[in-house]
Design a protein around this motif. Sequence first.
Motif, PDB file in Angstrom:
ATOM      1  N   ALA A 237       0.833  -1.208   0.000  1.00 47.93           N
ATOM      2  CA  ALA A 237       0.000   0.000   0.000  1.00 47.93           C
ATOM      3  C   ALA A 237       0.868   1.258   0.000  1.00 47.93           C
ATOM      4  CB  ALA A 237      -0.915  -0.008   1.221  1.00 47.93           C
ATOM      5  N   THR A 238       1.935   1.239   0.790  1.00 48.49           N
ATOM      6  CA  THR A 238       2.835   2.395   0.860  1.00 48.49           C
ATOM      7  C   THR A 238       3.520   2.640  -0.473  1.00 48.49           C
ATOM      8  OG1 THR A 238       3.241   1.960   3.210  1.00 48.49           O
ATOM      9  CG2 THR A 238       4.831   3.367   2.077  1.00 48.49           C
ATOM     10  N   SER A 239       3.937   1.557  -1.130  1.00 48.85           N
ATOM     11  CA  SER A 239       4.611   1.679  -2.427  1.00 48.85           C
ATOM     12  C   SER A 239       3.695   2.315  -3.475  1.00 48.85           C
ATOM     13  CB  SER A 239       5.073   0.291  -2.886  1.00 48.85           C
ATOM     14  OG  SER A 239       5.645   0.365  -4.171  1.00 48.85           O
ATOM     15  N   ILE A 240       2.449   1.886  -3.510  1.00 53.44           N
ATOM     16  CA  ILE A 240       1.499   2.439  -4.485  1.00 53.44           C
ATOM     17  C   ILE A 240       1.113   3.867  -4.105  1.00 53.44           C
ATOM     18  CG2 ILE A 240      -0.804   2.176  -5.494  1.00 53.44           C
ATOM     19  CD1 ILE A 240      -0.533  -0.843  -4.952  1.00 53.44           C
ATOM     20  N   ALA A 241       0.879   4.100  -2.805  1.00 55.66           N
ATOM     21  CA  ALA A 241       0.424   5.413  -2.343  1.00 55.66           C
ATOM     22  C   ALA A 241       1.481   6.494  -2.540  1.00 55.66           C
ATOM     23  CB  ALA A 241       0.024   5.337  -0.878  1.00 55.66           C
ATOM     24  N   SER A 242       2.749   6.097  -2.595  1.00 54.50           N
ATOM     25  CA  SER A 242       3.828   7.091  -2.729  1.00 54.50           C
ATOM     26  C   SER A 242       3.883   7.707  -4.123  1.00 54.50           C
ATOM     27  CB  SER A 242       5.177   6.438  -2.406  1.00 54.50           C
ATOM     28  OG  SER A 242       5.458   5.392  -3.322  1.00 54.50           O
ATOM     29  N   THR A 243       3.118   7.170  -5.073  1.00 56.12           N
ATOM     30  CA  THR A 243       3.138   7.674  -6.449  1.00 56.12           C
ATOM     31  C   THR A 243       2.595   9.094  -6.547  1.00 56.12           C
ATOM     32  OG1 THR A 243       2.742   5.393  -7.183  1.00 56.12           O
ATOM     33  CG2 THR A 243       2.471   7.137  -8.820  1.00 56.12           C
ATOM     34  N   SER A 244       1.456   9.346  -5.885  1.00 55.64           N
ATOM     35  CA  SER A 244       0.845  10.682  -5.924  1.00 55.64           C
ATOM     36  C   SER A 244      -0.195  10.790  -4.814  1.00 55.64           C
ATOM     37  CB  SER A 244       0.175  10.938  -7.285  1.00 55.64           C
ATOM     38  OG  SER A 244      -0.956  10.102  -7.439  1.00 55.64           O
ATOM     39  N   HIS A 245      -0.684  12.018  -4.606  1.00 54.91           N
ATOM     40  CA  HIS A 245      -1.726  12.231  -3.601  1.00 54.91           C
ATOM     41  C   HIS A 245      -3.009  11.499  -3.980  1.00 54.91           C
ATOM     42  CE1 HIS A 245       0.860  14.788  -1.477  1.00 54.91           C
ATOM     43  NE2 HIS A 245       0.579  15.952  -2.047  1.00 54.91           N
ATOM     44  N   ARG A 246      -3.275  11.426  -5.275  1.00 51.62           N
ATOM     45  CA  ARG A 246      -4.483  10.733  -5.725  1.00 51.62           C
ATOM     46  C   ARG A 246      -4.363   9.233  -5.421  1.00 51.62           C
ATOM     47  NH1 ARG A 246      -6.924  10.492 -11.902  1.00 51.62           N
ATOM     48  NH2 ARG A 246      -8.699   9.143 -11.422  1.00 51.62           N
ATOM     49  N   HIS A 247      -3.177   8.681  -5.676  1.00 52.08           N
ATOM     50  CA  HIS A 247      -2.954   7.271  -5.358  1.00 52.08           C
ATOM     51  C   HIS A 247      -3.103   7.029  -3.858  1.00 52.08           C
ATOM     52  CE1 HIS A 247      -1.269   7.094  -9.431  1.00 52.08           C
ATOM     53  NE2 HIS A 247      -1.381   5.773  -9.337  1.00 52.08           N
ATOM     54  N   PHE A 248      -2.585   7.966  -3.055  1.00 57.86           N
ATOM     55  CA  PHE A 248      -2.698   7.821  -1.602  1.00 57.86           C
ATOM     56  C   PHE A 248      -4.160   7.790  -1.171  1.00 57.86           C
ATOM     57  CE2 PHE A 248      -3.203   9.597   2.643  1.00 57.86           C
ATOM     58  CZ  PHE A 248      -2.337   8.784   3.376  1.00 57.86           C
ATOM     59  N   ALA A 249      -4.971   8.674  -1.763  1.00 61.87           N
ATOM     60  CA  ALA A 249      -6.391   8.732  -1.405  1.00 61.87           C
ATOM     61  C   ALA A 249      -7.099   7.428  -1.771  1.00 61.87           C
ATOM     62  CB  ALA A 249      -7.055   9.916  -2.106  1.00 61.87           C
ATOM     63  N   GLU A 250      -6.779   6.900  -2.951  1.00 62.87           N
ATOM     64  CA  GLU A 250      -7.422   5.652  -3.396  1.00 62.87           C
ATOM     65  C   GLU A 250      -6.995   4.479  -2.511  1.00 62.87           C
ATOM     66  OE1 GLU A 250      -9.695   5.216  -5.653  1.00 62.87           O
ATOM     67  OE2 GLU A 250      -9.737   7.233  -6.485  1.00 62.87           O
ATOM     68  N   VAL A 251      -5.701   4.399  -2.238  1.00 65.95           N
ATOM     69  CA  VAL A 251      -5.182   3.302  -1.418  1.00 65.95           C
ATOM     70  C   VAL A 251      -5.740   3.396   0.003  1.00 65.95           C
ATOM     71  CG1 VAL A 251      -3.097   2.336  -0.357  1.00 65.95           C
ATOM     72  CG2 VAL A 251      -3.088   2.951  -2.771  1.00 65.95           C
ATOM     73  N   SER A 252      -5.842   4.617   0.528  1.00 65.35           N
ATOM     74  CA  SER A 252      -6.371   4.804   1.879  1.00 65.35           C
ATOM     75  C   SER A 252      -7.798   4.289   1.985  1.00 65.35           C
ATOM     76  CB  SER A 252      -6.339   6.284   2.267  1.00 65.35           C
ATOM     77  OG  SER A 252      -5.012   6.748   2.334  1.00 65.35           O
ATOM     78  N   GLN A 253      -8.566   4.504   0.921  1.00 65.74           N
ATOM     79  CA  GLN A 253      -9.952   4.042   0.919  1.00 65.74           C
ATOM     80  C   GLN A 253     -10.017   2.516   0.936  1.00 65.74           C
ATOM     81  OE1 GLN A 253     -12.249   5.784  -2.211  1.00 65.74           O
ATOM     82  NE2 GLN A 253     -14.198   5.052  -1.436  1.00 65.74           N
ATOM     83  N   VAL A 254      -9.119   1.886   0.193  1.00 62.96           N
ATOM     84  CA  VAL A 254      -9.069   0.420   0.171  1.00 62.96           C
ATOM     85  C   VAL A 254      -8.639  -0.116   1.535  1.00 62.96           C
ATOM     86  CG1 VAL A 254      -7.936  -1.588  -0.836  1.00 62.96           C
ATOM     87  CG2 VAL A 254      -8.613   0.326  -2.305  1.00 62.96           C
ATOM     88  N   VAL A 255      -7.582   0.482   2.091  1.00 62.43           N
ATOM     89  CA  VAL A 255      -7.063   0.034   3.391  1.00 62.43           C
ATOM     90  C   VAL A 255      -8.103   0.232   4.487  1.00 62.43           C
ATOM     91  CG1 VAL A 255      -5.346   0.562   5.175  1.00 62.43           C
ATOM     92  CG2 VAL A 255      -4.631   0.343   2.798  1.00 62.43           C
ATOM     93  N   ASP A 256      -8.850   1.321   4.382  1.00 61.67           N
ATOM     94  CA  ASP A 256      -9.855   1.631   5.399  1.00 61.67           C
ATOM     95  C   ASP A 256     -10.960   0.570   5.456  1.00 61.67           C
ATOM     96  OD1 ASP A 256     -10.770   3.439   7.416  1.00 61.67           O
ATOM     97  OD2 ASP A 256     -12.371   4.059   6.070  1.00 61.67           O
ATOM     98  N   GLY A 257     -11.218  -0.076   4.325  1.00 60.51           N
ATOM     99  CA  GLY A 257     -12.243  -1.115   4.296  1.00 60.51           C
ATOM    100  C   GLY A 257     -11.686  -2.510   4.495  1.00 60.51           C
ATOM    101  N   ASP A 258     -10.362  -2.595   4.668  1.00 60.66           N
ATOM    102  CA  ASP A 258      -9.692  -3.889   4.861  1.00 60.66           C
ATOM    103  C   ASP A 258      -9.554  -4.155   6.363  1.00 60.66           C
ATOM    104  OD1 ASP A 258      -6.460  -5.201   4.689  1.00 60.66           O
ATOM    105  OD2 ASP A 258      -8.200  -6.187   3.832  1.00 60.66           O
TER     106      ASP A 258
END
Length: 212
Positions: free
Chosen positions: A70-91
């Motif tokens: 998740a950290t590797s993908i989220a580090s790409t951009s703020h948009r990626h961070f927002a998307e990954v955070s949403q996935v992690v939040d439901g995991d």
Amino acid sequence: MDYEHCSKERSASLDLLLRFQRLLVSKLYPGDCVGQVPNTYSPDLLGVGSLLKKYTALLCTHIGDILPVATSIASTSHRHFAEVSQVVDGDLTGILLPELVVSTVLLLSKNAVLMQEAGAIPLLAGLLEHLDRFNHLAPGKERDDNEDLAWPGIMGSFFTGQSCRNNEEVTLIRKPDLENHNKDGGFWTVIDGKVYDIKDFQTQSLTGNSIL
């Protein structure tokens, strides 16, 4: 109503895990037992503590595998961070972990000896580095850190002054170097193998030099 709405959005297996986690915590939470000898526990209670440790180990293994990706993908951009955070939040990370941490702290405050016996706390502590790396990617993180740490009238200038040193190269300081520096009027201290200069903080501290 909120609970029912959230429950419908979760998968059945995740909802079952959450119920199981709450059942473990409720079994370990001290009741109003009369006549129990302090620091002695029934085999059933110790068994629940052992089960909590196994459950925590499995949960931490899963989260420990998920967060670096998740950290590797989220580090790409703020948009990626927002998307990954949403996935992690439901995991499991966003649903089971926060409640487990709060419950563990609560149980620790109620019965520290039993929780030490159970041994689940070091497993949770192992996730701190993964969580910290992920959280450092959050937009506005530096501002939030300064607001959290800058206690009015005490810590504000201290942490603001330290922030500019974060990117400097790490220097190896030997024990004789530290002792000589402190003999010359400095104020270095070692915490978890890292050397901190707290001389500036010394003048602002309300605790007094003896505690420092």
